[in-house]
Design a protein around this motif. Structure first.
Motif, PDB file in Angstrom:
ATOM      1  N   TYR A 145     -96.496 -15.897  39.498  1.00 27.15           N
ATOM      2  CA  TYR A 145     -96.106 -15.497  40.844  1.00 27.15           C
ATOM      3  C   TYR A 145     -96.154 -16.750  41.728  1.00 27.15           C
ATOM      4  O   TYR A 145     -97.166 -17.444  41.767  1.00 27.15           O
ATOM      5  CB  TYR A 145     -97.056 -14.432  41.392  1.00 27.15           C
ATOM      6  CG  TYR A 145     -96.771 -14.057  42.822  1.00 27.15           C
ATOM      7  CD1 TYR A 145     -95.651 -13.301  43.145  1.00 27.15           C
ATOM      8  CD2 TYR A 145     -97.613 -14.461  43.844  1.00 27.15           C
ATOM      9  CE1 TYR A 145     -95.376 -12.955  44.459  1.00 27.15           C
ATOM     10  CE2 TYR A 145     -97.352 -14.113  45.156  1.00 27.15           C
ATOM     11  CZ  TYR A 145     -96.227 -13.364  45.461  1.00 27.15           C
ATOM     12  OH  TYR A 145     -95.948 -13.023  46.764  1.00 27.15           O
TER      13      TYR A 145
ATOM     14  N   ASP B  49     -96.414 -18.044  45.248  1.00 30.16           N
ATOM     15  CA  ASP B  49     -96.843 -17.591  46.566  1.00 30.16           C
ATOM     16  C   ASP B  49     -96.522 -18.685  47.584  1.00 30.16           C
ATOM     17  O   ASP B  49     -97.083 -19.781  47.524  1.00 30.16           O
ATOM     18  CB  ASP B  49     -98.348 -17.323  46.530  1.00 30.16           C
ATOM     19  CG  ASP B  49     -98.860 -16.679  47.796  1.00 30.16           C
ATOM     20  OD1 ASP B  49     -98.043 -16.341  48.673  1.00 30.16           O
ATOM     21  OD2 ASP B  49    -100.089 -16.507  47.901  1.00 30.16           O
TER      22      ASP B  49
ATOM     23  N   ASN C 276     -94.317  -9.448  41.898  1.00 29.18           N
ATOM     24  CA  ASN C 276     -95.525  -8.681  42.157  1.00 29.18           C
ATOM     25  C   ASN C 276     -96.755  -9.503  41.772  1.00 29.18           C
ATOM     26  O   ASN C 276     -96.967  -9.786  40.595  1.00 29.18           O
ATOM     27  CB  ASN C 276     -95.481  -7.378  41.355  1.00 29.18           C
ATOM     28  CG  ASN C 276     -96.659  -6.481  41.646  1.00 29.18           C
ATOM     29  OD1 ASN C 276     -97.547  -6.823  42.417  1.00 29.18           O
ATOM     30  ND2 ASN C 276     -96.653  -5.324  41.011  1.00 29.18           N
ATOM     31  N   PRO C 277     -97.594  -9.883  42.736  1.00 23.87           N
ATOM     32  CA  PRO C 277     -98.763 -10.707  42.418  1.00 23.87           C
ATOM     33  C   PRO C 277     -99.740 -10.022  41.454  1.00 23.87           C
ATOM     34  O   PRO C 277    -100.449 -10.689  40.707  1.00 23.87           O
ATOM     35  CB  PRO C 277     -99.424 -10.975  43.767  1.00 23.87           C
ATOM     36  CG  PRO C 277     -98.610 -10.309  44.795  1.00 23.87           C
ATOM     37  CD  PRO C 277     -97.479  -9.609  44.156  1.00 23.87           C
TER      38      PRO C 277
ATOM     39  N   ALA D  50     -98.997 -10.907  37.762  1.00 21.73           N
ATOM     40  CA  ALA D  50     -99.019 -12.321  37.391  1.00 21.73           C
ATOM     41  C   ALA D  50    -100.281 -12.709  36.635  1.00 21.73           C
ATOM     42  O   ALA D  50    -101.375 -12.245  36.940  1.00 21.73           O
ATOM     43  CB  ALA D  50     -98.900 -13.177  38.642  1.00 21.73           C
TER      44      ALA D  50
ATOM     45  N   ARG E 115    -100.996 -17.652  39.474  1.00 24.51           N
ATOM     46  CA  ARG E 115    -100.455 -17.611  40.831  1.00 24.51           C
ATOM     47  C   ARG E 115    -100.340 -19.043  41.331  1.00 24.51           C
ATOM     48  O   ARG E 115    -101.343 -19.716  41.574  1.00 24.51           O
ATOM     49  CB  ARG E 115    -101.390 -16.801  41.711  1.00 24.51           C
ATOM     50  CG  ARG E 115    -100.870 -16.514  43.059  1.00 24.51           C
ATOM     51  CD  ARG E 115    -101.803 -15.550  43.737  1.00 24.51           C
ATOM     52  NE  ARG E 115    -101.416 -15.374  45.110  1.00 24.51           N
ATOM     53  CZ  ARG E 115    -101.982 -14.521  45.923  1.00 24.51           C
ATOM     54  NH1 ARG E 115    -102.975 -13.768  45.490  1.00 24.51           N
ATOM     55  NH2 ARG E 115    -101.575 -14.418  47.148  1.00 24.51           N
TER      56      ARG E 115
ATOM     57  N   ARG F   9     -99.567 -21.369  44.192  1.00 22.06           N
ATOM     58  CA  ARG F   9     -99.551 -21.249  45.648  1.00 22.06           C
ATOM     59  C   ARG F   9     -99.014 -22.528  46.284  1.00 22.06           C
ATOM     60  O   ARG F   9     -99.555 -23.606  46.050  1.00 22.06           O
ATOM     61  CB  ARG F   9    -100.955 -20.962  46.173  1.00 22.06           C
ATOM     62  CG  ARG F   9    -101.533 -19.674  45.625  1.00 22.06           C
ATOM     63  CD  ARG F   9    -102.843 -19.317  46.246  1.00 22.06           C
ATOM     64  NE  ARG F   9    -103.842 -20.378  46.047  1.00 22.06           N
ATOM     65  CZ  ARG F   9    -105.106 -20.302  46.458  1.00 22.06           C
ATOM     66  NH1 ARG F   9    -105.525 -19.222  47.106  1.00 22.06           N
ATOM     67  NH2 ARG F   9    -105.943 -21.277  46.232  1.00 22.06           N
TER      68      ARG F   9
ATOM     69  N   PRO G  70    -105.636 -14.720  37.959  1.00 15.77           N
ATOM     70  CA  PRO G  70    -105.755 -13.434  38.675  1.00 15.77           C
ATOM     71  C   PRO G  70    -107.155 -13.168  39.232  1.00 15.77           C
ATOM     72  O   PRO G  70    -107.302 -12.528  40.258  1.00 15.77           O
ATOM     73  CB  PRO G  70    -105.391 -12.400  37.615  1.00 15.77           C
ATOM     74  CG  PRO G  70    -104.557 -13.133  36.633  1.00 15.77           C
ATOM     75  CD  PRO G  70    -105.079 -14.545  36.625  1.00 15.77           C
TER      76      PRO G  70
END
Length: 180
Positions: A54, A56, A81-82, A85, A88, A90, A125
Protein backbone atom coordinates in the motif's frame (compact mmCIF):
# COMPACT_ATOMS: atom_id res chain seq x y z
CA UNK A 1 15.36 -17.70 -59.29
CA UNK A 2 16.69 -14.34 -60.46
CA UNK A 3 16.27 -12.77 -57.00
CA UNK A 4 18.02 -15.69 -55.32
CA UNK A 5 20.91 -15.48 -57.78
CA UNK A 6 21.04 -11.69 -57.21
CA UNK A 7 21.14 -12.10 -53.42
CA UNK A 8 23.84 -14.75 -53.71
CA UNK A 9 25.94 -12.65 -56.08
CA UNK A 10 25.70 -9.47 -54.00
CA UNK A 11 26.92 -10.94 -50.71
CA UNK A 12 28.73 -13.99 -51.97
CA UNK A 13 26.61 -16.25 -49.72
CA UNK A 14 23.14 -17.69 -50.10
CA UNK A 15 20.28 -15.95 -48.31
CA UNK A 16 19.76 -18.89 -45.96
CA UNK A 17 23.39 -18.69 -44.78
CA UNK A 18 23.01 -14.99 -43.90
CA UNK A 19 19.75 -15.64 -42.02
CA UNK A 20 21.44 -18.47 -40.14
CA UNK A 21 24.36 -16.21 -39.24
CA UNK A 22 22.03 -13.51 -37.88
CA UNK A 23 20.09 -16.12 -35.94
CA UNK A 24 23.30 -17.48 -34.41
CA UNK A 25 24.54 -14.00 -33.47
CA UNK A 26 21.16 -13.10 -31.92
CA UNK A 27 21.11 -16.32 -29.92
CA UNK A 28 24.67 -15.73 -28.72
CA UNK A 29 23.82 -12.19 -27.56
CA UNK A 30 20.70 -13.46 -25.74
CA UNK A 31 22.71 -16.14 -23.93
CA UNK A 32 25.44 -13.69 -22.91
CA UNK A 33 22.97 -11.08 -21.66
CA UNK A 34 20.94 -13.59 -19.64
CA UNK A 35 24.10 -15.15 -18.20
CA UNK A 36 25.50 -11.87 -16.87
CA UNK A 37 22.48 -11.16 -14.65
CA UNK A 38 21.15 -8.35 -16.81
CA UNK A 39 17.54 -7.41 -16.10
CA UNK A 40 15.37 -4.85 -17.78
CA UNK A 41 15.02 -1.59 -15.91
CA UNK A 42 11.86 -1.52 -13.87
CA UNK A 43 12.22 -5.11 -12.73
CA UNK A 44 11.51 -4.92 -9.01
CA UNK A 45 12.50 -7.80 -6.77
CA UNK A 46 10.65 -7.46 -3.50
CA UNK A 47 9.95 -10.63 -1.51
CA UNK A 48 6.55 -12.11 -2.37
CA UNK A 49 5.54 -12.28 1.30
CA UNK A 50 5.62 -8.44 1.40
CA UNK A 51 3.12 -7.95 -1.43
CA UNK A 52 0.63 -6.43 -1.83
CA UNK A 53 2.04 -3.02 -0.99
CA UNK A 54 0.00 0.00 0.00
CA UNK A 55 1.49 3.35 -1.02
CA UNK A 56 0.43 5.92 1.56
CA UNK A 57 0.80 9.48 0.29
CA UNK A 58 -1.02 12.73 -0.14
CA UNK A 59 -3.69 12.80 -2.86
CA UNK A 60 -2.29 13.57 -6.31
CA UNK A 61 1.26 12.69 -5.34
CA UNK A 62 3.51 12.57 -8.43
CA UNK A 63 5.82 10.04 -6.74
CA UNK A 64 2.89 7.72 -6.00
CA UNK A 65 1.78 7.87 -9.63
CA UNK A 66 5.32 7.16 -10.80
CA UNK A 67 5.62 4.17 -8.43
CA UNK A 68 2.36 2.77 -9.82
CA UNK A 69 3.66 3.19 -13.37
CA UNK A 70 7.00 1.53 -12.56
CA UNK A 71 5.32 -1.45 -10.88
CA UNK A 72 2.84 -2.06 -13.70
CA UNK A 73 3.57 -5.48 -15.14
CA UNK A 74 5.93 -6.52 -12.34
CA UNK A 75 5.49 -9.28 -9.77
CA UNK A 76 4.86 -6.65 -7.08
CA UNK A 77 1.17 -5.99 -6.48
CA UNK A 78 -0.35 -2.82 -5.07
CA UNK A 79 -3.52 -2.46 -3.06
CA UNK A 80 -5.84 0.45 -2.35
CA UNK A 81 -6.82 -0.99 1.04
CA UNK A 82 -4.21 -0.54 3.80
CA UNK A 83 -5.71 -3.49 5.74
CA UNK A 84 -4.78 -5.89 2.90
CA UNK A 85 -1.18 -4.71 2.63
CA UNK A 86 1.82 -6.68 3.85
CA UNK A 87 4.00 -3.58 3.49
CA UNK A 88 3.05 0.06 3.75
CA UNK A 89 5.28 2.44 1.81
CA UNK A 90 4.76 5.90 3.25
CA UNK A 91 5.64 9.01 1.27
CA UNK A 92 5.97 11.31 4.27
CA UNK A 93 6.60 14.49 2.31
CA UNK A 94 7.57 15.71 -1.12
CA UNK A 95 8.33 19.22 -2.14
CA UNK A 96 9.80 21.24 -4.93
CA UNK A 97 11.78 24.43 -4.72
CA UNK A 98 14.21 26.53 -6.68
CA UNK A 99 16.92 29.01 -5.96
CA UNK A 100 18.92 31.39 -8.10
CA UNK A 101 22.17 29.80 -9.26
CA UNK A 102 23.58 32.53 -11.55
CA UNK A 103 22.89 36.18 -12.39
CA UNK A 104 24.37 38.52 -15.00
CA UNK A 105 25.91 41.96 -14.37
CA UNK A 106 22.46 43.59 -14.54
CA UNK A 107 20.98 41.31 -11.90
CA UNK A 108 18.99 39.22 -14.42
CA UNK A 109 18.68 35.58 -13.42
CA UNK A 110 20.55 33.31 -15.85
CA UNK A 111 20.05 29.95 -14.13
CA UNK A 112 18.12 28.31 -11.34
CA UNK A 113 18.87 25.26 -9.25
CA UNK A 114 15.74 23.09 -9.00
CA UNK A 115 15.26 20.82 -5.97
CA UNK A 116 12.83 17.95 -5.40
CA UNK A 117 12.88 16.57 -1.86
CA UNK A 118 11.12 13.33 -0.90
CA UNK A 119 10.96 11.71 2.56
CA UNK A 120 9.74 8.13 2.85
CA UNK A 121 9.79 4.98 4.96
CA UNK A 122 8.19 1.54 4.95
CA UNK A 123 6.41 -0.24 7.79
CA UNK A 124 4.87 -3.67 8.24
CA UNK A 125 1.16 -4.12 9.15
CA UNK A 126 2.06 -4.30 12.86
CA UNK A 127 3.89 -0.95 12.63
CA UNK A 128 7.45 -2.32 12.71
CA UNK A 129 9.76 -0.23 10.59
CA UNK A 130 11.10 -2.21 7.61
CA UNK A 131 12.88 0.73 5.94
CA UNK A 132 14.01 3.64 8.11
CA UNK A 133 12.98 7.18 7.22
CA UNK A 134 15.11 8.44 4.37
CA UNK A 135 15.32 11.78 2.61
CA UNK A 136 16.19 12.17 -1.03
CA UNK A 137 17.14 15.55 -2.54
CA UNK A 138 17.28 15.59 -6.34
CA UNK A 139 18.94 18.64 -7.90
CA UNK A 140 19.22 19.93 -11.46
CA UNK A 141 20.31 23.23 -12.99
CA UNK A 142 17.84 25.06 -15.20
CA UNK A 143 19.00 27.80 -17.61
CA UNK A 144 16.79 30.87 -17.94
CA UNK A 145 17.59 32.86 -21.10
CA UNK A 146 15.46 35.85 -22.15
CA UNK A 147 14.00 34.02 -25.15
CA UNK A 148 11.23 31.39 -25.14
CA UNK A 149 9.69 32.46 -21.82
CA UNK A 150 6.54 30.33 -22.27
CA UNK A 151 8.53 27.23 -23.17
CA UNK A 152 10.70 27.58 -20.06
CA UNK A 153 7.73 27.08 -17.73
CA UNK A 154 6.78 23.91 -19.59
CA UNK A 155 10.38 22.72 -19.46
CA UNK A 156 10.50 23.34 -15.70
CA UNK A 157 7.29 21.33 -15.21
CA UNK A 158 8.75 18.48 -17.27
CA UNK A 159 11.89 18.49 -15.12
CA UNK A 160 9.77 18.15 -11.97
CA UNK A 161 7.85 15.25 -13.56
CA UNK A 162 11.20 13.66 -14.35
CA UNK A 163 12.24 14.20 -10.72
CA UNK A 164 9.15 12.32 -9.51
CA UNK A 165 9.90 9.35 -11.77
CA UNK A 166 13.55 9.34 -10.73
CA UNK A 167 12.56 9.52 -7.04
CA UNK A 168 10.12 6.61 -7.46
CA UNK A 169 12.80 4.54 -9.18
CA UNK A 170 15.30 5.26 -6.40
CA UNK A 171 12.73 4.46 -3.70
CA UNK A 172 12.03 1.07 -5.29
CA UNK A 173 15.77 0.37 -5.58
CA UNK A 174 16.24 1.18 -1.89
CA UNK A 175 13.27 -1.04 -0.95
CA UNK A 176 14.79 -3.89 -2.92
CA UNK A 177 18.21 -3.39 -1.29
CA UNK A 178 16.85 -3.28 2.25
CA UNK A 179 14.15 -5.94 1.99
CA UNK A 180 16.06 -8.66 0.12
Amino acid sequence: MFSRRFETARSGRPVSARVGTWLLVSLLVAVLVSGCGFQLRGEVEIPQDLTPIYVDSSPGSPVRSAIRDLLTGSQVHLTENPAEANLRLRILSEGRSSRVAAVNANGKTLAYELHYVVRFDAVSPDGAQKVPTQTMDLVRNFDNPDVEVLGKQLEEDLIYEDFATDAADRILMRLRAVLN
